[in-house]
Structure formats: structure tokens, C-alpha cells
Design a protein around this motif. Structure first.
Motif, PDB file in Angstrom:
ATOM      1  N   ARG A 457     -22.887 -16.526 -15.383  1.00 36.18           N
ATOM      2  CA  ARG A 457     -22.788 -17.452 -14.435  1.00 36.18           C
ATOM      3  C   ARG A 457     -20.996 -17.838 -14.366  1.00 36.18           C
ATOM      4  NH1 ARG A 457     -23.780 -21.961 -16.343  1.00 36.18           N
ATOM      5  NH2 ARG A 457     -24.494 -21.475 -18.369  1.00 36.18           N
ATOM      6  N   ARG A 458     -20.436 -17.791 -15.214  1.00 37.35           N
ATOM      7  CA  ARG A 458     -18.843 -18.090 -15.297  1.00 37.35           C
ATOM      8  C   ARG A 458     -18.179 -16.745 -14.400  1.00 37.35           C
ATOM      9  NH1 ARG A 458     -14.508 -16.331 -18.402  1.00 37.35           N
ATOM     10  NH2 ARG A 458     -12.651 -17.648 -18.244  1.00 37.35           N
ATOM     11  N   ALA A 459     -18.499 -15.476 -14.685  1.00 36.53           N
ATOM     12  CA  ALA A 459     -17.951 -14.302 -13.840  1.00 36.53           C
ATOM     13  C   ALA A 459     -18.198 -14.502 -12.428  1.00 36.53           C
ATOM     14  CB  ALA A 459     -18.445 -12.935 -14.580  1.00 36.53           C
ATOM     15  N   GLY A 460     -19.613 -14.831 -12.259  1.00 34.10           N
ATOM     16  CA  GLY A 460     -20.014 -14.845 -10.720  1.00 34.10           C
ATOM     17  C   GLY A 460     -19.286 -16.006 -10.138  1.00 34.10           C
ATOM     18  N   ALA A 461     -18.882 -17.242 -10.688  1.00 33.34           N
ATOM     19  CA  ALA A 461     -18.335 -18.293 -10.085  1.00 33.34           C
ATOM     20  C   ALA A 461     -16.829 -17.869  -9.744  1.00 33.34           C
ATOM     21  CB  ALA A 461     -18.272 -19.578 -11.011  1.00 33.34           C
ATOM     22  N   ILE A 462     -16.235 -17.151 -10.861  1.00 34.75           N
ATOM     23  CA  ILE A 462     -14.680 -16.661 -10.677  1.00 34.75           C
ATOM     24  C   ILE A 462     -14.722 -15.935  -9.656  1.00 34.75           C
ATOM     25  CG2 ILE A 462     -12.960 -15.640 -11.809  1.00 34.75           C
ATOM     26  CD1 ILE A 462     -13.792 -16.938 -14.287  1.00 34.75           C
ATOM     27  N   ALA A 463     -15.926 -14.745  -9.560  1.00 34.29           N
ATOM     28  CA  ALA A 463     -15.450 -13.705  -8.563  1.00 34.29           C
ATOM     29  C   ALA A 463     -15.583 -14.327  -7.116  1.00 34.29           C
ATOM     30  CB  ALA A 463     -16.598 -12.842  -8.733  1.00 34.29           C
ATOM     31  N   ARG A 464     -16.518 -15.216  -6.899  1.00 35.22           N
ATOM     32  CA  ARG A 464     -16.638 -15.851  -5.482  1.00 35.22           C
ATOM     33  C   ARG A 464     -15.437 -16.749  -5.260  1.00 35.22           C
ATOM     34  NH1 ARG A 464     -21.686 -17.076  -7.639  1.00 35.22           N
ATOM     35  NH2 ARG A 464     -21.313 -18.938  -8.302  1.00 35.22           N
ATOM     36  N   LEU A 465     -14.800 -17.389  -6.129  1.00 35.74           N
ATOM     37  CA  LEU A 465     -13.577 -17.982  -6.075  1.00 35.74           C
ATOM     38  C   LEU A 465     -12.422 -17.244  -5.756  1.00 35.74           C
ATOM     39  CD1 LEU A 465     -11.901 -20.715  -6.090  1.00 35.74           C
ATOM     40  CD2 LEU A 465     -11.593 -20.360  -8.342  1.00 35.74           C
ATOM     41  N   ALA A 466     -12.388 -16.202  -6.239  1.00 41.36           N
ATOM     42  CA  ALA A 466     -11.266 -15.004  -5.803  1.00 41.36           C
ATOM     43  C   ALA A 466     -11.391 -14.598  -4.408  1.00 41.36           C
ATOM     44  CB  ALA A 466     -11.365 -13.840  -6.956  1.00 41.36           C
ATOM     45  N   GLU A 467     -12.812 -14.448  -4.093  1.00 43.40           N
ATOM     46  CA  GLU A 467     -12.921 -14.014  -2.606  1.00 43.40           C
ATOM     47  C   GLU A 467     -12.561 -14.911  -1.520  1.00 43.40           C
ATOM     48  OE1 GLU A 467     -16.833 -12.602  -2.778  1.00 43.40           O
ATOM     49  OE2 GLU A 467     -16.324 -10.812  -4.337  1.00 43.40           O
ATOM     50  N   ARG A 468     -13.012 -16.306  -1.852  1.00 41.67           N
ATOM     51  CA  ARG A 468     -13.089 -17.296  -0.996  1.00 41.67           C
ATOM     52  C   ARG A 468     -12.206 -18.500  -1.433  1.00 41.67           C
ATOM     53  NH1 ARG A 468     -19.238 -18.120  -0.998  1.00 41.67           N
ATOM     54  NH2 ARG A 468     -18.691 -19.885   0.397  1.00 41.67           N
ATOM     55  N   THR A 469     -10.968 -18.125  -1.794  1.00 42.02           N
ATOM     56  CA  THR A 469     -10.116 -19.265  -2.738  1.00 42.02           C
ATOM     57  C   THR A 469      -9.808 -20.274  -1.605  1.00 42.02           C
ATOM     58  OG1 THR A 469      -8.984 -17.633  -3.776  1.00 42.02           O
ATOM     59  CG2 THR A 469      -7.866 -19.819  -3.652  1.00 42.02           C
ATOM     60  N   GLU A 470      -9.267 -20.182  -0.613  1.00 37.63           N
ATOM     61  CA  GLU A 470      -9.212 -21.482   0.322  1.00 37.63           C
ATOM     62  C   GLU A 470     -10.232 -22.109   0.894  1.00 37.63           C
ATOM     63  OE1 GLU A 470      -6.064 -22.715   0.988  1.00 37.63           O
ATOM     64  OE2 GLU A 470      -5.571 -20.892  -0.351  1.00 37.63           O
ATOM     65  N   GLU A 471     -11.369 -21.387   1.145  1.00 42.24           N
ATOM     66  CA  GLU A 471     -12.645 -22.161   1.460  1.00 42.24           C
ATOM     67  C   GLU A 471     -13.245 -22.886   0.557  1.00 42.24           C
ATOM     68  OE1 GLU A 471     -17.136 -20.657   2.775  1.00 42.24           O
ATOM     69  OE2 GLU A 471     -15.485 -19.172   2.639  1.00 42.24           O
ATOM     70  N   LEU A 472     -13.357 -22.429  -0.799  1.00 41.62           N
ATOM     71  CA  LEU A 472     -13.860 -23.014  -1.933  1.00 41.62           C
ATOM     72  C   LEU A 472     -12.864 -24.190  -2.603  1.00 41.62           C
ATOM     73  CD1 LEU A 472     -15.707 -20.221  -3.413  1.00 41.62           C
ATOM     74  CD2 LEU A 472     -16.448 -22.232  -1.985  1.00 41.62           C
ATOM     75  N   ARG A 473     -11.620 -24.256  -2.360  1.00 42.57           N
ATOM     76  CA  ARG A 473     -10.536 -25.093  -3.048  1.00 42.57           C
ATOM     77  C   ARG A 473     -10.972 -26.758  -2.954  1.00 42.57           C
ATOM     78  NH1 ARG A 473      -6.023 -23.658  -4.570  1.00 42.57           N
ATOM     79  NH2 ARG A 473      -5.775 -21.930  -3.167  1.00 42.57           N
TER      80      ARG A 473
END
Length: 527
Positions: A457-473
Motif C-alpha cells: 500500500r505504501r509503495a503504491g501511494a508513493i508511486a501515485r504521488l510521484a506521478e501526480r504530485t501537483e494534483e494530489l498535493r
């Protein structure tokens, strides 16, 4: 003064530090400016004894740990990449400023020997590491400018100290040799680097064998003074030795220090550096009384020294701008000729660098070290103190606004390939691969299901954040805001259990430490 009085004065000084820091925060002043102004007012409090500062003691106590703190955190790769620019400021700008100040001082006082004029130039020419830290930690700069100013502040004291020694010798003997001065500087710098490297490498070897955490923390703090004192004892550059030792220790910290060492040592070091920086600026202010009294009082200083001091201060500022913009012009010319190893700063960035030349404790200590009998000593003392006050109060207080006006953007072509979120994703991917391998025993049976699920779960969340940083900020900030509220609720319940006698102190401390780490992680990620 009696020992008890000295201790009481130290306690009073640190109480003043707390009050002045609070005041500076409330009214938006740089703490360094508030501390120096407060120290200057305290110096004239009726009944307070005059403070006499031993310059060599001030340099030995304060300069090594503050240099080490800057060198410990400086980025090594950008420093190597921009070393030519750093040396241009740390050596070239210091020499140029010294020469220009000496020339203007001789114009103002034709009867003053050239050696004494050069002595004043050597004292006021190097911007100060402590003052630079106090200013730079409050602003955000592109990496290239940050490295230029940080690197300059770490190395230019060596240039200033060498110039000072030769200017004093020339004032006393009447003899000066540029060749001897250059050779001496190279010897001092190279020898100091060797001493610092030896101390740093010995520290690495010793720390690997030490088991006691507190001894490691204290030993790490001591390498700054060890390298400085040893180099000075050998008549080499203590500044270069301290910076070299700190860089080596910092480079190896992740392999020789445990996580606990770094967290606890970092906390200890942060508090110590805070107190030392505050004490330096208070001492600068407290020294004002002795400087003014020696020169004959405020009336004499105002009547006879105001315009010459303003001329010296203006010369310092213009000399730095002339060197920075002149160097930028040379780089542009080289670019036009096809040599493009270095790019120009540009007018706005050069303005920021030019405006960042704040003086401080090294200038004060050198001024107070001027031997009795040197021609113009009283003017040198007053001018040096005025330069510290002027640059700190004028440039230090307005540098943030100059940076806002410049609207600088990161243009370094050597920026890291990965940003923070991408690096975290790469790290999490390797951690998940390792966890997946360890989650099963030799027969293929899942033995760590909860850990595996956590890392997935942690790796998945971090990967999504790296791809969509501004959107998910915004969601990320809301996530950690919620986590902080939950941590606070847990801490409140933990304290209730302890106050009611349901848990003992050991349980309280263990769980409180876990909550503290969760809170620090949440605050760090939110930022």
C-alpha cells in the motif's frame, strides 16, 4: 569581574536572547539584527561592567562549530561543480575589496600609511559565515546561488585571515611581498586541508568502533575544535581544516552513524549552534561600548568619523557589486568566444549575490586583534564595527526583499534527475521488492502478511504521488493535517492514562517517542 558575576551575566545574556528572538519574530526583523541592536543597548545599561572581548578566544570558541555546521549541510556535488565561482568570491572578491578599501582609506587619510589602510581592508573585506547563515536560512535561493554564497562564507575567512596577518606584519616592519603572501596563502590552505582530512578520517575510523551513543555525539562535535586548534597550532589555516574535516565527516555520516545518532546528535547540534549564533551577535553589540569609549565617545565619533565611515561602507558594497558584475561580464565574453563551461548569473541573480555581503564576528575579532601602536587603530575599530552594523542592518534586513524582487528561478542544468517524490518512489520500490522476498519462507509460505500488505500500500501511494504530485498535493496536506490531529488525540489520551496512574513512566516515554516520530514525519511530509 568575579566568576559568579560572569556566570550571572551569561544567564542574563541568554534570557536577552530569548526576549530579542521573540521580539524579532513579532515585528518581522531578522533575529541577527535584533540581537546585535539589543546587545548594543545592553552595553550602555548603567551599572553593567564594560565587556572586553578576547578576539582569539572568540574565534576559537565560536568560529569552528559554526563553520562545521555550514560545511556539514552543504551539497558536495554542486560545490565541486561551482568551485570556480566560490573561489572567485572567497579569494578574488576579498582581495579586490581589500585593495579598493585600502585605496579609498588612503585618499581619506593621506597621512595614514598604506599598510594600515590595507589592514582595514583586510579586516572588513571577508563576508562572515555566521552572518551569512543567519541571512540565508531565512530565504529561498536557486541552487547555484545558494552554493556560491554558502561556499564563499565557508572559505573567505581564510583569505581574510591571511591578508590580516600580512597587513599587520607590514604595518610593524614596513615590508610587504605579494609573492610571499601568495605562497603563504597556498601553504596555509593546502596544509589546513591536509590537517582537516586527517582529523576527518580519524573520526570515521574511531566512530566505527565506539558503542556509546553520547560519546559519539560529543566526539562529532569536538572534531570542529580539534581540526581548528591543531591547524592553528601548526600555523596553518584553521578555517580550511575545519571545513575539510566537516565535509569528510558529513560524507561518511550515513555509513558510520546510526539513525539514533543522527536524530539525537542533530537535536543537540541545532540547539548548540542556535545559542552560539545568538551569543555572537549579542557579543558584537556588547563590544560597542568599548569601541566608542576608546575613540573618545559618541560626539567625537559622529563629528570626525561619520563621513569616512560612510565612504568605507559604500566602497565595500560597490566593490562587491563591481566584482560580481565584472565576473559575469567576463563569463559572457568567454561564452561569446565559444567557451561555455560556465554560464553567466544574469543581472538579477548578480544583484542578489552583490547584496549578500554581510560582515560579522570575523571582522569584529580581527579588528580587536589590531596591535597597540598601529597608526589609525581607533578609526579601524570604529569603522569595522560600523561596517558590521551597516551591512547587517541594511543588507541583512533587506536581502529577502531583494530576492523577492529578483524573482529568481532554478536554471541549473545539472539539477538532479529525480525530485524528492520520484526518489522516494524509487526507494519504496526497492523496499517492496525486499519485503516481498522476505515475506515468504523457504517453502513459499507467507509468513509476514501484514508487513507485505503495508509495504504494498505504501509503495503504491508513493508511486501515485510521484506521478501526480501537483494534483494530489491538496489531498496530501489534508491527509497529514488529519494525521496530526489523530496524533494529538493519542497524546492526550496517553497523558490521561499516565496522570490517572494506569501506566508508568517507562510506558509513557516509549509511546510518547513513537508519537513524536509520527508527528515529525507528518510535519516533514506536509512541508
Amino acid at each position: 569581574m568575579q566568576p559568579t558575576q560572569i556566570f550571572e551575566l551569561v544567564i542574563a545574556m541568554f534570557l536577552a536572547v530569548i526576549a530579542l528572538h521573540y521580539l524579532a519574530h513579532r515585528i518581522g526583523l531578522p533575529p541577527s539584527a535584533a540581537l546585535m541592536a539589543g546587545g548594543g543597548l545592553l552595553a550602555f545599561v548603567p551599572g553593567l561592567p564594560a565587556i572586553t572581548v578576547d578576539p582569539s578566544l572568540v574565534l576559537t570558541i565560536f568560529l569552528p562549530p559554526l563553520l562545521m555546521d555550514g560545511a556539514w549541510s552543504i551539497a558536495i556535488s554542486p560545490l565541486r561543480r561551482h568551485l570556480f565561482g566560490v573561489l572567485s568570491l572567497a579569494v578574488g572578491a576579498v582581495l579586490f575589496t581589500c585593495a579598493l578599501v585600502a585605496f579609498v582609506t588612503h585618499l581619506l587619510f593621506p597621512s595614514l600609511p598604506w599598510a594600515a589602510c590595507a589592514l582595514l581592508g583586510a579586516i572588513v573585506s571577508p563576508p562572515d559565515a555566521v552572518s551569512a547563515r543567519a541571512v540565508l536560512e531565512r530565504v529561498k535561493l536557486p541552487q547555484r546561488l545558494q552554493i556560491l554564497l554558502e561556499g564563499e562564507s565557508l572559505l573567505n575567512d581564510a583569505s581574510g585571515l591571511v591578508l590580516f596577518r600580512f597587513a599587520v606584519a607590514a604595518s610593524i616592519t614596513g615590508m610587504f611581498s605579494i609573492v610571499d603572501a601568495a605562497g603563504s596563502f597556498l601553504l596555509l590552505a593546502f596544509g589546513g586541508a591536509l590537517v582537516g582530512a586527517a582529523v576527518g578520517l580519524v573520526w570515521v575510523k574511531i566512530v566505527r568502533r565506539l558503542g556509546d551513543e553520547y560519546i559519539i555525539i560529543v566526539g562529532t562535535a569536538l572534531i570542529s575544535w580539534t581540526s581548528y586548534i591543531l591547524a592553528e597550532f601548526l600555523h596553518l589555516s584553521g578555517v580550511i581544516a575545519t571545513v575539510t574535516a566537516a565535509v569528510i565527516a558529513s560524507w561518511n555520516q550515513y555509513t558510520v552513524l546510526s539513525a539514533s545518532n543522527r536524530v539525537r546528535g542533530g537535536s543537540f547540534w541545532t540547539v548548540m549552534v542556535f545559542l552560539m549564533e545568538a551569543a555572537v551577535f549579542i557579543l558584537i553589540g556588547l563590544s560597542l561600548r568599548g569601541v566608542i569609549e576608546r575613540a573618545g565617545g559618541f560626539g567625537v565619533v559622529a563629528a570626525t568619523m561619520t563621513w569616512p565611515i560612510l565612504a568605507i561602507l559604500g566602497t565595500l558594497i560597490l566593490a562587491r557589486f563591481a566584482w560580481v558584475f565584472g565576473s559575469d561580464g567576463v563569463i559572457r565574453l568567454l561564452n561569446a568566444l565559444g567557451m561555455r563551461k560556465y554560464g553567466p548569473l544574469g543581472a538579477r541573480a548578480a544583484t542578489v549575490v552583490g547584496w549578500a555581503g554581510v560582515r560579522g564576528v570575523v571582522t569584529l575579532a580581527l579588528a580587536l586583534s589590531v596591535p597597540e601602536g598601529i597608526p589609525g587603530r581607533d578609526f579601524i575599530l570604529v569603522a569595522s564595527f560600523s561596517v558590521i552594523a551597516g551591512t547587517l542592518l541594511i543588507q541583512g534586513m533587506t536581502l529577502g526583499r531583494v530576492i523577492e524582487w529578483a524573482q529568481l528561478k532554478e536554471v541549473d542544468s545539472h539539477l538532479p534527475r529525480l525530485n524528492l517524490n520520484q526518489a522516494e518512489a524509487a526507494m519504496a520500490k526497492v523496499q517492496l521488492e525486499t519485503m516481498t522476498r522476505l515475506a515468504y519462507d523457504a517453502e513459499g509460505k507467507l509468513i509476514h502478511p501484514m508487513l507485505l500488505d503495508q509495504f504494498q500500500r505504501r509503495a503504491g501511494a508513493i508511486a501515485r504521488l510521484a506521478e501526480r504530485t501537483e494534483e494530489l498535493r491538496p489531498q496530501l496536506h489534508a491527509h497529514f493535517d488529519t494525521l496530526l490531529v489523530v496524533v494529538a488525540a493519542g497524546r492526550k489520551e496517553l497523558l490521561r492514562l499516565h496522570r490517572d496512574g494506569d501506566i508508568d513512566d517507562d510506558t509513557l516515554h516509549e509511546l510518547e517517542r513513537d508519537l513524536d516520530l509520527e508527528e515529525l514525519i507528518a510535519i516533514s511530509n506536509k512541508a
